[in-house]
Design a protein around this motif. Structure first.
Motif, PDB file in Angstrom:
ATOM      1  N   ASP A  24       0.821  -1.076   0.109  1.00  0.00           N
ATOM      2  CA  ASP A  24      -0.171  -0.097  -0.244  1.00  0.00           C
ATOM      3  C   ASP A  24       0.802   1.312   0.006  1.00  0.00           C
ATOM      4  O   ASP A  24       0.389   2.124   0.408  1.00  0.00           O
ATOM      5  N   ILE A  25       2.040   1.221  -0.281  1.00  0.00           N
ATOM      6  CA  ILE A  25       3.017   2.397  -0.852  1.00  0.00           C
ATOM      7  C   ILE A  25       2.329   3.549  -1.711  1.00  0.00           C
ATOM      8  O   ILE A  25       1.544   3.034  -2.727  1.00  0.00           O
ATOM      9  N   PRO A  26       2.077   4.636  -1.135  1.00  0.00           N
ATOM     10  CA  PRO A  26       1.580   5.511  -2.154  1.00  0.00           C
ATOM     11  C   PRO A  26       2.583   5.648  -3.461  1.00  0.00           C
ATOM     12  O   PRO A  26       4.075   5.951  -3.458  1.00  0.00           O
ATOM     13  N   LEU A  27       2.053   5.788  -4.577  1.00  0.00           N
ATOM     14  CA  LEU A  27       2.805   5.721  -5.863  1.00  0.00           C
ATOM     15  C   LEU A  27       2.853   7.096  -6.648  1.00  0.00           C
ATOM     16  O   LEU A  27       3.788   7.089  -7.386  1.00  0.00           O
ATOM     17  N   GLY A  28       1.676   7.786  -6.321  1.00  0.00           N
ATOM     18  CA  GLY A  28       1.751   8.985  -7.080  1.00  0.00           C
ATOM     19  C   GLY A  28       1.800   8.759  -8.622  1.00  0.00           C
ATOM     20  O   GLY A  28       1.095   8.132  -9.176  1.00  0.00           O
ATOM     21  N   GLU A  29       2.723   9.420  -9.258  1.00  0.00           N
ATOM     22  CA  GLU A  29       2.729   9.664 -10.479  1.00  0.00           C
ATOM     23  C   GLU A  29       3.336   8.132 -11.070  1.00  0.00           C
ATOM     24  O   GLU A  29       3.165   7.924 -12.361  1.00  0.00           O
ATOM     25  N   GLN A  66       7.091  -0.424   4.725  1.00  0.00           N
ATOM     26  CA  GLN A  66       6.588  -1.380   5.782  1.00  0.00           C
ATOM     27  C   GLN A  66       7.373  -1.283   6.950  1.00  0.00           C
ATOM     28  O   GLN A  66       6.725  -1.442   7.932  1.00  0.00           O
ATOM     29  N   LYS A  67       8.744  -1.236   6.840  1.00  0.00           N
ATOM     30  CA  LYS A  67       9.603  -1.084   8.115  1.00  0.00           C
ATOM     31  C   LYS A  67       9.152   0.113   8.856  1.00  0.00           C
ATOM     32  O   LYS A  67       8.730   0.168  10.013  1.00  0.00           O
ATOM     33  N   GLY A  68       8.754   1.308   8.158  1.00  0.00           N
ATOM     34  CA  GLY A  68       8.214   2.250   8.782  1.00  0.00           C
ATOM     35  C   GLY A  68       7.114   2.209   9.493  1.00  0.00           C
ATOM     36  O   GLY A  68       6.708   2.610  10.457  1.00  0.00           O
ATOM     37  N   LEU A  69       5.964   1.706   8.788  1.00  0.00           N
ATOM     38  CA  LEU A  69       4.907   1.474   9.447  1.00  0.00           C
ATOM     39  C   LEU A  69       4.849   0.495  10.611  1.00  0.00           C
ATOM     40  O   LEU A  69       4.189   0.846  11.713  1.00  0.00           O
ATOM     41  N   ASN A  70       5.601  -0.577  10.478  1.00  0.00           N
ATOM     42  CA  ASN A  70       5.800  -1.482  11.656  1.00  0.00           C
ATOM     43  C   ASN A  70       6.557  -0.700  12.816  1.00  0.00           C
ATOM     44  O   ASN A  70       5.983  -0.842  13.825  1.00  0.00           O
ATOM     45  N   SER A  71       7.394  -0.034  12.429  1.00  0.00           N
ATOM     46  CA  SER A  71       8.163   0.762  13.637  1.00  0.00           C
ATOM     47  C   SER A  71       7.187   1.745  14.210  1.00  0.00           C
ATOM     48  O   SER A  71       7.479   1.924  15.542  1.00  0.00           O
ATOM     49  N   SER A  72       6.572   2.573  13.616  1.00  0.00           N
ATOM     50  CA  SER A  72       5.608   3.300  14.135  1.00  0.00           C
ATOM     51  C   SER A  72       4.372   2.722  15.061  1.00  0.00           C
ATOM     52  O   SER A  72       4.249   3.352  15.877  1.00  0.00           O
ATOM     53  N   SER A  73       4.097   1.641  14.545  1.00  0.00           N
ATOM     54  CA  SER A  73       3.113   1.038  15.305  1.00  0.00           C
ATOM     55  C   SER A  73       3.599   0.551  16.655  1.00  0.00           C
ATOM     56  O   SER A  73       2.892   0.282  17.432  1.00  0.00           O
TER      57      SER A  73
END
Length: 83
Positions: A24-29, A66-73
């Motif tokens: 679910d990474i934001p892809l934009g362009e 995903q690492k960022g999401l996991n560490s923030s959670s």
């Protein structure tokens, strides 16, 4: 051995695209380019070297995302006390 190598080369782009989409990474362009590559993969067309590099780069970003999401959670408390 050659046949199994061919199969893994055909399956690899499918796996990379799935990793990107599952993250679910934001892809934009980059969304339109990913969709074009996905269309090629679905029609069993060969990907260019540029397409391969693009997918690999997005997979790395997806893993970092995903690492960022996991560490923030892990660091944010689920239950917060009011006021």
């Amino acid at each position: 051995m050659q046949k199994s190598n061919e199969i893994s080369e055909r399956v690899r782009p499918h796996i990379l695209i799935r990793i990107i989409e599952d993250s679910d990474i934001p892809l934009g362009e980059e969304e339109s380019k990913l969709q074009k590559i996905k269309g090629k993969v679905e029609h069993d067309e060969n990907l260019s070297r540029e397409d391969e590099v693009f997918l690999t780069r997005l997979v790395e970003r997806a893993k970092d995302w995903q690492k960022g999401l996991n560490s923030s959670s892990d660091t944010e408390p689920d239950d917060t006390l009011s006021g």
